[in-house]
Design a protein around this motif. Structure first.
Motif, PDB file in Angstrom:
ATOM      1  N   ALA A  74     -18.140  -7.021 -15.584  1.00 53.90           N
ATOM      2  CA  ALA A  74     -17.303  -6.878 -16.767  1.00 53.90           C
ATOM      3  C   ALA A  74     -17.244  -5.441 -17.266  1.00 53.90           C
ATOM      4  CB  ALA A  74     -17.809  -7.803 -17.875  1.00 53.90           C
ATOM      5  N   ASP A  75     -18.336  -4.679 -17.081  1.00 50.91           N
ATOM      6  CA  ASP A  75     -18.346  -3.303 -17.593  1.00 50.91           C
ATOM      7  C   ASP A  75     -17.621  -2.329 -16.673  1.00 50.91           C
ATOM      8  OD1 ASP A  75     -20.124  -3.363 -15.525  1.00 50.91           O
ATOM      9  OD2 ASP A  75     -21.797  -2.458 -16.616  1.00 50.91           O
ATOM     10  N   MET A  76     -17.027  -2.843 -15.595  1.00 52.89           N
ATOM     11  CA  MET A  76     -16.255  -2.018 -14.661  1.00 52.89           C
ATOM     12  C   MET A  76     -14.780  -2.269 -14.906  1.00 52.89           C
ATOM     13  SD  MET A  76     -16.899   0.026 -11.973  1.00 52.89           S
ATOM     14  CE  MET A  76     -15.751   1.155 -12.713  1.00 52.89           C
ATOM     15  N   GLY A  77     -14.068  -1.269 -15.367  1.00 54.43           N
ATOM     16  CA  GLY A  77     -12.650  -1.431 -15.642  1.00 54.43           C
ATOM     17  C   GLY A  77     -11.836  -1.526 -14.369  1.00 54.43           C
ATOM     18  N   ILE A  78     -11.359  -2.712 -14.037  1.00 52.03           N
ATOM     19  CA  ILE A  78     -10.571  -2.935 -12.822  1.00 52.03           C
ATOM     20  C   ILE A  78      -9.223  -3.541 -13.209  1.00 52.03           C
ATOM     21  CG2 ILE A  78     -10.377  -4.255 -10.672  1.00 52.03           C
ATOM     22  CD1 ILE A  78     -12.418  -2.192 -10.311  1.00 52.03           C
ATOM     23  N   GLU A  79      -8.150  -2.918 -12.746  1.00 54.44           N
ATOM     24  CA  GLU A  79      -6.811  -3.465 -12.944  1.00 54.44           C
ATOM     25  C   GLU A  79      -6.201  -3.729 -11.568  1.00 54.44           C
ATOM     26  OE1 GLU A  79      -4.460  -0.818 -15.260  1.00 54.44           O
ATOM     27  OE2 GLU A  79      -5.951  -0.618 -16.863  1.00 54.44           O
ATOM     28  N   ILE A  80      -6.021  -4.996 -11.233  1.00 54.44           N
ATOM     29  CA  ILE A  80      -5.441  -5.359  -9.943  1.00 54.44           C
ATOM     30  C   ILE A  80      -3.956  -4.988  -9.948  1.00 54.44           C
ATOM     31  CG2 ILE A  80      -4.979  -7.216  -8.305  1.00 54.44           C
ATOM     32  CD1 ILE A  80      -7.931  -6.501  -8.617  1.00 54.44           C
ATOM     33  N   GLN A  81      -3.544  -4.188  -8.968  1.00 57.74           N
ATOM     34  CA  GLN A  81      -2.163  -3.728  -8.877  1.00 57.74           C
ATOM     35  C   GLN A  81      -1.313  -4.652  -8.003  1.00 57.74           C
ATOM     36  OE1 GLN A  81      -1.275  -0.655 -10.640  1.00 57.74           O
ATOM     37  NE2 GLN A  81      -3.237  -1.297 -11.507  1.00 57.74           N
ATOM     38  N   ASN A  82      -1.796  -4.960  -6.811  1.00 59.24           N
ATOM     39  CA  ASN A  82      -1.091  -5.835  -5.888  1.00 59.24           C
ATOM     40  C   ASN A  82      -2.048  -6.247  -4.778  1.00 59.24           C
ATOM     41  OD1 ASN A  82      -0.797  -3.592  -3.778  1.00 59.24           O
ATOM     42  ND2 ASN A  82       0.341  -2.739  -5.511  1.00 59.24           N
ATOM     43  N   TYR A  83      -1.646  -7.228  -4.009  1.00 57.42           N
ATOM     44  CA  TYR A  83      -2.495  -7.684  -2.904  1.00 57.42           C
ATOM     45  C   TYR A  83      -1.658  -8.437  -1.889  1.00 57.42           C
ATOM     46  CZ  TYR A  83      -2.451 -11.906  -5.802  1.00 57.42           C
ATOM     47  OH  TYR A  83      -2.060 -12.976  -6.562  1.00 57.42           O
ATOM     48  N   SER A  84      -2.238  -8.590  -0.709  1.00 58.90           N
ATOM     49  CA  SER A  84      -1.624  -9.353   0.367  1.00 58.90           C
ATOM     50  C   SER A  84      -2.746  -9.930   1.214  1.00 58.90           C
ATOM     51  CB  SER A  84      -0.712  -8.462   1.225  1.00 58.90           C
ATOM     52  OG  SER A  84      -1.481  -7.582   2.040  1.00 58.90           O
ATOM     53  N   ARG A  85      -2.393 -10.564   2.306  1.00 57.34           N
ATOM     54  CA  ARG A  85      -3.409 -11.096   3.205  1.00 57.34           C
ATOM     55  C   ARG A  85      -4.267  -9.982   3.794  1.00 57.34           C
ATOM     56  NH1 ARG A  85      -2.120 -14.314   8.882  1.00 57.34           N
ATOM     57  NH2 ARG A  85      -4.294 -14.771   9.430  1.00 57.34           N
ATOM     58  N   TRP A  86      -3.745  -8.740   3.747  1.00 56.82           N
ATOM     59  CA  TRP A  86      -4.417  -7.633   4.421  1.00 56.82           C
ATOM     60  C   TRP A  86      -4.984  -6.576   3.475  1.00 56.82           C
ATOM     61  CZ3 TRP A  86      -4.812  -9.499   9.037  1.00 56.82           C
ATOM     62  CH2 TRP A  86      -3.796 -10.314   9.544  1.00 56.82           C
ATOM     63  N   HIS A  87      -4.781  -6.731   2.167  1.00 62.95           N
ATOM     64  CA  HIS A  87      -5.309  -5.701   1.264  1.00 62.95           C
ATOM     65  C   HIS A  87      -5.413  -6.215  -0.171  1.00 62.95           C
ATOM     66  CE1 HIS A  87      -1.321  -5.276  -0.482  1.00 62.95           C
ATOM     67  NE2 HIS A  87      -1.781  -4.352  -1.312  1.00 62.95           N
ATOM     68  N   ILE A  88      -6.239  -5.536  -0.944  1.00 61.22           N
ATOM     69  CA  ILE A  88      -6.291  -5.705  -2.395  1.00 61.22           C
ATOM     70  C   ILE A  88      -6.270  -4.297  -2.985  1.00 61.22           C
ATOM     71  CG2 ILE A  88      -7.625  -6.492  -4.376  1.00 61.22           C
ATOM     72  CD1 ILE A  88      -8.843  -8.661  -2.635  1.00 61.22           C
ATOM     73  N   ASN A  89      -5.288  -4.044  -3.825  1.00 63.03           N
ATOM     74  CA  ASN A  89      -5.113  -2.718  -4.405  1.00 63.03           C
ATOM     75  C   ASN A  89      -5.416  -2.788  -5.899  1.00 63.03           C
ATOM     76  OD1 ASN A  89      -4.454  -0.086  -3.525  1.00 63.03           O
ATOM     77  ND2 ASN A  89      -2.525  -0.175  -4.635  1.00 63.03           N
ATOM     78  N   TRP A 119      -0.645  -0.219   9.556  1.00 65.55           N
ATOM     79  CA  TRP A 119      -0.483   1.211   9.250  1.00 65.55           C
ATOM     80  C   TRP A 119       0.734   1.436   8.352  1.00 65.55           C
ATOM     81  CZ3 TRP A 119      -4.924   0.794  10.221  1.00 65.55           C
ATOM     82  CH2 TRP A 119      -5.538   0.713  11.455  1.00 65.55           C
ATOM     83  N   SER A 120       1.775   0.630   8.495  1.00 65.41           N
ATOM     84  CA  SER A 120       2.931   0.726   7.591  1.00 65.41           C
ATOM     85  C   SER A 120       2.517   0.355   6.170  1.00 65.41           C
ATOM     86  CB  SER A 120       4.058  -0.201   8.072  1.00 65.41           C
ATOM     87  OG  SER A 120       4.568   0.220   9.319  1.00 65.41           O
ATOM     88  N   LEU A 121       1.678  -0.659   6.054  1.00 62.30           N
ATOM     89  CA  LEU A 121       1.172  -1.064   4.746  1.00 62.30           C
ATOM     90  C   LEU A 121       0.352   0.054   4.119  1.00 62.30           C
ATOM     91  CD1 LEU A 121       0.562  -3.126   2.509  1.00 62.30           C
ATOM     92  CD2 LEU A 121      -1.292  -4.014   3.948  1.00 62.30           C
ATOM     93  N   LEU A 122      -0.506   0.695   4.915  1.00 61.60           N
ATOM     94  CA  LEU A 122      -1.338   1.774   4.398  1.00 61.60           C
ATOM     95  C   LEU A 122      -0.473   2.940   3.911  1.00 61.60           C
ATOM     96  CD1 LEU A 122      -4.378   2.116   4.070  1.00 61.60           C
ATOM     97  CD2 LEU A 122      -4.416   3.359   6.236  1.00 61.60           C
ATOM     98  N   ARG A 123       0.559   3.258   4.643  1.00 62.62           N
ATOM     99  CA  ARG A 123       1.479   4.332   4.216  1.00 62.62           C
ATOM    100  C   ARG A 123       2.193   3.954   2.920  1.00 62.62           C
ATOM    101  NH1 ARG A 123       2.089   4.722  10.000  1.00 62.62           N
ATOM    102  NH2 ARG A 123       1.536   6.829  10.720  1.00 62.62           N
ATOM    103  N   TYR A 124       2.553   2.690   2.797  1.00 66.27           N
ATOM    104  CA  TYR A 124       3.214   2.217   1.584  1.00 66.27           C
ATOM    105  C   TYR A 124       2.281   2.357   0.382  1.00 66.27           C
ATOM    106  CZ  TYR A 124       5.119  -1.097  -1.810  1.00 66.27           C
ATOM    107  OH  TYR A 124       5.581  -1.683  -2.959  1.00 66.27           O
ATOM    108  N   ILE A 125       1.024   1.963   0.545  1.00 72.16           N
ATOM    109  CA  ILE A 125       0.048   2.074  -0.542  1.00 72.16           C
ATOM    110  C   ILE A 125      -0.149   3.533  -0.931  1.00 72.16           C
ATOM    111  CG2 ILE A 125      -2.364   1.680  -1.183  1.00 72.16           C
ATOM    112  CD1 ILE A 125      -2.322  -0.748   0.714  1.00 72.16           C
TER     113      ILE A 125
END
Length: 264
Positions: A74-89, A119-125
């Protein structure tokens, strides 16, 4: 703060959960990234409670494979931006005194023929939001043959594609302490093979803010992957000293670089 990243290859086995609990109790990571848990959200909720984390986001599995999960306190400020089967941003906001930075938990495609999609996903992120960025996980690829032991050879084009996406995204390998290889096929004799598939990478902005960051590779128990623990001892502000030179094994793929090394 610290971040634990582990491809646990399933949490259905109580011994694997016990190992994870031991890791969390001993290392006390602020954030935990789990890959290939093979558990749906309802059962992972029980794991979250057992581990003592306040929040969790789960990307459900497709069939009997997959599932990414990110757990944090809880003391870690985390805001989830987006996610997919292959990543959590996510955006990490440690405190009001520290600048926020981008965190990506990443899982490369298992099928080499589809890794171009990873690799396309990584470039997009990378293009999504400028600023300090760190990416950790199981990329399911190596940079050069030095990161592989045993088994048949690796296609040069696959390694070059991985090296190229890291260069395009301006991501630097954060190195490691401990075993060199993070995965093995758990076979014997001539069938034995191991590779460095798990790693943490970051851009220069993140490295300048966390110049004392270190990756420690733990022991593989009840999984064919070793867990990674990223420890951040210093945050906020730029490093006023000299940057430590780190040799990247992937440079060996560049013929001109190899010639330069031989001349020096």
């Amino acid at each position: 703060m610290s971040i634990l990243s582990w491809n646990c290859r399933g949490l259905g086995n109580p011994w694997t959960v016990s190992k994870l609990h031991h890791l969390v109790k001993e290392k006390k990571p602020t954030i935990v990234l789990l890959m290939e848990t093979k558990l749906r959200a309802d059962r992972l909720e029980m794991v979250r409670i057992h581990l003592g984390y306040d929040y969790m986001v789960v990307v459900d599995c497709v069939g009997r494979s997959g599932v990414l999960a990110l757990l944090w306190l809880a003391d870690m400020g985390i805001e989830i931006q987006n996610y997919s089967r292959w990543h959590i941003n996510a955006k990490v906001c440690p405190s009001s005194a520290d600048s926020p930075w981008k965190f990506t938990g990443f899982y490369g495609h298992l099928d080499p023929s589809k890794r171009v999609e990873s690799w396309s996903l990584l470039r997009y992120i990378a293009r999504m939001e400028p600023g300090p960025w760190m990416c950790i996980g199981d990329f399911n690829e190596i940079i050069c043959l030095d990161e592989k032991f045993g088994g048949s050879g690796r296609q040069r084009s696959l390694m070059e594609a991985f090296q190229r996406v890291l260069e395009d995204c301006e991501l630097l390998d954060l190195g490691y302490r401990g075993p060199k290889y993070t995965w093995s096929n758990c076979r014997e004799a001539e069938d034995f093979m191991k590779e460095r598939l798990d790693r943490a990478v970051a851009n220069r902005g993140w490295c300048d803010s966390f110049h004392d960051a270190k990756i420690v590779i733990g022991a593989a128990v009840w999984s064919d992957h070793f867990p990674l623990l990223l420890t951040l001892n210093n945050s906020g502000g730029r490093h006023k000293g000299r940057h430590t030179f780190k040799y990247e094994a992937g440079w060996e793929l560049d013929g001109s670089c190899r010639t330069l090394i031989q001349k020096t």
